[in-house]
Design a protein around this motif. Structure first.
Motif, PDB file in Angstrom:
ATOM      1  N   ALA A  78       0.834  -1.203   0.000  1.00 35.63           N
ATOM      2  CA  ALA A  78       0.000   0.000   0.000  1.00 35.63           C
ATOM      3  C   ALA A  78       0.867   1.251   0.000  1.00 35.63           C
ATOM      4  O   ALA A  78       0.669   2.176  -0.800  1.00 35.63           O
ATOM      5  N   GLY A  79       1.846   1.291   0.912  1.00 34.95           N
ATOM      6  CA  GLY A  79       2.731   2.446   0.972  1.00 34.95           C
ATOM      7  C   GLY A  79       3.556   2.607  -0.287  1.00 34.95           C
ATOM      8  O   GLY A  79       3.738   3.725  -0.803  1.00 34.95           O
ATOM      9  N   ALA A  80       4.057   1.492  -0.818  1.00 27.71           N
ATOM     10  CA  ALA A  80       4.868   1.549  -2.032  1.00 27.71           C
ATOM     11  C   ALA A  80       4.044   2.010  -3.229  1.00 27.71           C
ATOM     12  O   ALA A  80       4.519   2.777  -4.072  1.00 27.71           O
ATOM     13  N   SER A  81       2.791   1.561  -3.312  1.00 27.20           N
ATOM     14  CA  SER A  81       1.929   1.958  -4.435  1.00 27.20           C
ATOM     15  C   SER A  81       1.619   3.441  -4.378  1.00 27.20           C
ATOM     16  O   SER A  81       1.644   4.137  -5.413  1.00 27.20           O
ATOM     17  N   ALA A  82       1.331   3.956  -3.188  1.00 25.41           N
ATOM     18  CA  ALA A  82       1.060   5.390  -3.050  1.00 25.41           C
ATOM     19  C   ALA A  82       2.285   6.211  -3.428  1.00 25.41           C
ATOM     20  O   ALA A  82       2.176   7.257  -4.082  1.00 25.41           O
ATOM     21  N   ALA A  83       3.464   5.727  -3.032  1.00 22.10           N
ATOM     22  CA  ALA A  83       4.696   6.447  -3.363  1.00 22.10           C
ATOM     23  C   ALA A  83       4.922   6.481  -4.872  1.00 22.10           C
ATOM     24  O   ALA A  83       5.334   7.508  -5.433  1.00 22.10           O
ATOM     25  N   VAL A  84       4.659   5.370  -5.542  1.00 17.31           N
ATOM     26  CA  VAL A  84       4.822   5.320  -6.998  1.00 17.31           C
ATOM     27  C   VAL A  84       3.853   6.291  -7.680  1.00 17.31           C
ATOM     28  O   VAL A  84       4.230   7.027  -8.606  1.00 17.31           O
ATOM     29  N   LEU A  85       2.607   6.311  -7.223  1.00 13.91           N
ATOM     30  CA  LEU A  85       1.627   7.226  -7.815  1.00 13.91           C
ATOM     31  C   LEU A  85       2.032   8.678  -7.600  1.00 13.91           C
ATOM     32  O   LEU A  85       1.875   9.522  -8.492  1.00 13.91           O
ATOM     33  N   ALA A  86       2.570   8.991  -6.425  1.00 13.09           N
ATOM     34  CA  ALA A  86       2.990  10.360  -6.136  1.00 13.09           C
ATOM     35  C   ALA A  86       4.140  10.797  -7.035  1.00 13.09           C
ATOM     36  O   ALA A  86       4.264  11.987  -7.366  1.00 13.09           O
ATOM     37  N   VAL A  98      -9.596   1.300  -4.633  1.00  8.79           N
ATOM     38  CA  VAL A  98     -10.341   0.061  -4.410  1.00  8.79           C
ATOM     39  C   VAL A  98      -9.537  -0.731  -3.391  1.00  8.79           C
ATOM     40  O   VAL A  98      -8.466  -1.241  -3.692  1.00  8.79           O
ATOM     41  N   GLY A  99     -10.049  -0.799  -2.168  1.00 11.07           N
ATOM     42  CA  GLY A  99      -9.293  -1.482  -1.129  1.00 11.07           C
ATOM     43  C   GLY A  99      -9.699  -1.008   0.250  1.00 11.07           C
ATOM     44  O   GLY A  99     -10.765  -0.418   0.440  1.00 11.07           O
ATOM     45  N   ALA A 100      -8.823  -1.238   1.209  1.00  9.25           N
ATOM     46  CA  ALA A 100      -9.095  -0.914   2.601  1.00  9.25           C
ATOM     47  C   ALA A 100      -8.778   0.547   2.894  1.00  9.25           C
ATOM     48  O   ALA A 100      -8.128   1.243   2.106  1.00  9.25           O
ATOM     49  N   GLU A 101      -9.199   1.005   4.060  1.00  5.08           N
ATOM     50  CA  GLU A 101      -8.942   2.377   4.482  1.00  5.08           C
ATOM     51  C   GLU A 101      -7.447   2.659   4.557  1.00  5.08           C
ATOM     52  O   GLU A 101      -7.007   3.790   4.327  1.00  5.08           O
ATOM     53  N   ALA A 102      -6.648   1.622   4.862  1.00  3.52           N
ATOM     54  CA  ALA A 102      -5.196   1.820   4.925  1.00  3.52           C
ATOM     55  C   ALA A 102      -4.653   2.319   3.593  1.00  3.52           C
ATOM     56  O   ALA A 102      -3.767   3.190   3.553  1.00  3.52           O
ATOM     57  N   LEU A 103      -5.161   1.807   2.491  1.00  3.09           N
ATOM     58  CA  LEU A 103      -4.695   2.234   1.172  1.00  3.09           C
ATOM     59  C   LEU A 103      -5.131   3.666   0.892  1.00  3.09           C
ATOM     60  O   LEU A 103      -4.365   4.473   0.353  1.00  3.09           O
ATOM     61  N   ARG A 104      -6.346   4.011   1.281  1.00  2.72           N
ATOM     62  CA  ARG A 104      -6.816   5.394   1.121  1.00  2.72           C
ATOM     63  C   ARG A 104      -5.927   6.353   1.900  1.00  2.72           C
ATOM     64  O   ARG A 104      -5.568   7.435   1.411  1.00  2.72           O
ATOM     65  N   ALA A 105      -5.581   5.970   3.118  1.00  2.00           N
ATOM     66  CA  ALA A 105      -4.748   6.836   3.957  1.00  2.00           C
ATOM     67  C   ALA A 105      -3.364   7.016   3.348  1.00  2.00           C
ATOM     68  O   ALA A 105      -2.794   8.124   3.388  1.00  2.00           O
ATOM     69  N   GLU A 106      -2.796   5.945   2.778  1.00  2.00           N
ATOM     70  CA  GLU A 106      -1.477   6.054   2.147  1.00  2.00           C
ATOM     71  C   GLU A 106      -1.538   6.996   0.948  1.00  2.00           C
ATOM     72  O   GLU A 106      -0.628   7.808   0.735  1.00  2.00           O
ATOM     73  N   VAL A 107      -2.592   6.899   0.150  1.00  2.00           N
ATOM     74  CA  VAL A 107      -2.763   7.786  -0.998  1.00  2.00           C
ATOM     75  C   VAL A 107      -2.878   9.239  -0.547  1.00  2.00           C
ATOM     76  O   VAL A 107      -2.246  10.148  -1.104  1.00  2.00           O
TER      77      VAL A 107
END
Length: 333
Positions: A78-86, A98-107
């Motif tokens: 989750a953290g790695a995906s958010a970093a790549v998108l950023a 699409v996923g858990a709240e943890a993924l939303r928070a990382e984004v």
């Protein structure tokens, strides 16, 4: 005194589900093994494809199970995906999660705006495991991707381990979208991609890390891609039959029944082995396993046969001990 397997490495990178715990229960021997590594001063990291928890949550879970950890030791897809998108999108870009709240928070923490509807015109869709993900979430993602949004999957594990056996993982949900869209994700971030392992090594300056996992298709293949040695433990998803059939890109350096294998000698866990104490394979009307010893040593011998082109599924027992070993490995005819 013979050197222990772990003594040849300057970092141990653990997978979590199926290695340290099953959902929220520690696997037998895991707490003791990690404790021994802490006492020996071995640097540790935890790399997980599970995108439903953030690093501090994972560290708290581990600590609550008796495995002291801090958030800096935990790398999540989750953290790695958010970093790549950023890195790839302008700050403030909308991302359909699409996923858990943890993924939303990382984004959100990566400086992007998580959204839930295709009508909000997201620049990307990021898809990760979440126990509440349903048809409506997948439908929004499909519409957004057809509308031009970049599709990023945190990981593609088909299953995740549980005390009740393997359950559908994020890869199963990715497959549903793949079927609906007729296309592959634009990017998959987690294992078997090597970045989680490489990031763990960079954090401590490790030059000879060891990856420990229970899955050939994520942990072990990811280690091979990263150029790292690996230990497969038989406490999670993949078992003896999977190991025998493993393609070259999914073959571990070592195999052990559990994390206790870290404290054996390297020769006692290496696959294929140079030799195996107590067991022999003899030919005569087909391969026969004879002798006496541990089931895991019998498996290592069979791996040598299978990986050299032999049919280890046709091995028959020649002693009662061999019969018991094949039965314990789930390889009995």
């Amino acid at each position: 005194m013979s050197e222990r397997l772990v003594d040849a490495y300057d970092l141990v990178i653990f997978d979590l589900d199926g290695v340290i715990y099953l959902i929220d229960r520690p696997i037998a021997g895991a707490v003791e093994a990690v404790g021994e590594l802490h006492r020996a001063g071995v640097p540790l990291a935890y790399a997980t494809n599970n995108a439903s928890r953030r690093s501090p949550e994972v560290a708290d879970l581990l600590t609550g199970l008796g495995v002291p950890a801090d958030a800096g030791e935990v790398l999540t897809s989750a953290g790695a995906s958010a970093a790549v998108l950023a890195q790839r999108l302008p700050p403030g870009s909308k991302v359909l999660v699409v996923g858990a709240e943890a993924l939303r928070a990382e984004v959100r923490d990566a400086g992007l705006e998580p959204v839930s509807a295709a009508e909000e015109k997201p620049a990307a869709v990021v898809q990760g495991y979440g126990p509440q993900v349903g048809w409506a979430d997948l439908a929004e993602a499909a519409v957004a991707i057809r509308g031009g949004a970049r599709w990023v999957a945190t990981n593609t594990d088909r299953t995740l381990p549980s005390p009740r056996g393997p359950l559908p993982g994020n890869g199963s949900l990715v497959a549903a979208l793949r079927t609906a869209l007729g296309q592959e994700p634009d990017l998959i971030v987690g294992k078997p991609e090597p970045e989680l392992f490489a990031a763990a090594a960079r954090r401590v300056g490790a030059v000879r890390p060891l990856v420990v996992g229970d899955r050939l298709d994520t942990d072990i293949e990811g280690a091979v891609r990263a150029g790292m040695d690996s230990l497969l433990v038989l406490t999670g998803v993949h078992g003896p039959a999977d190991l025998l059939a493993a393609e070259p890109e999914r073959r571990p350096t070592y195999v052990a029944a559990d994390l206790g294998g870290l404290f054996e000698t390297a020769d006692a866990a290496r696959v294929p082995p140079a030799e195996v104490e107590g067991w022999r394979l003899e030919d005569g009307g087909g391969p026969r396993l004879t002798g006496d010893g541990t089931a895991i040593d019998a498996l290592r011998l069979l791996v040598g046969l299978a990986w050299s082109g032999g049919d280890a599924t046709k091995v028959t027992p020649d002693t009662s001990a061999a019969r018991d070993a094949l039965h314990a490995l789930g390889l009995a005819a």
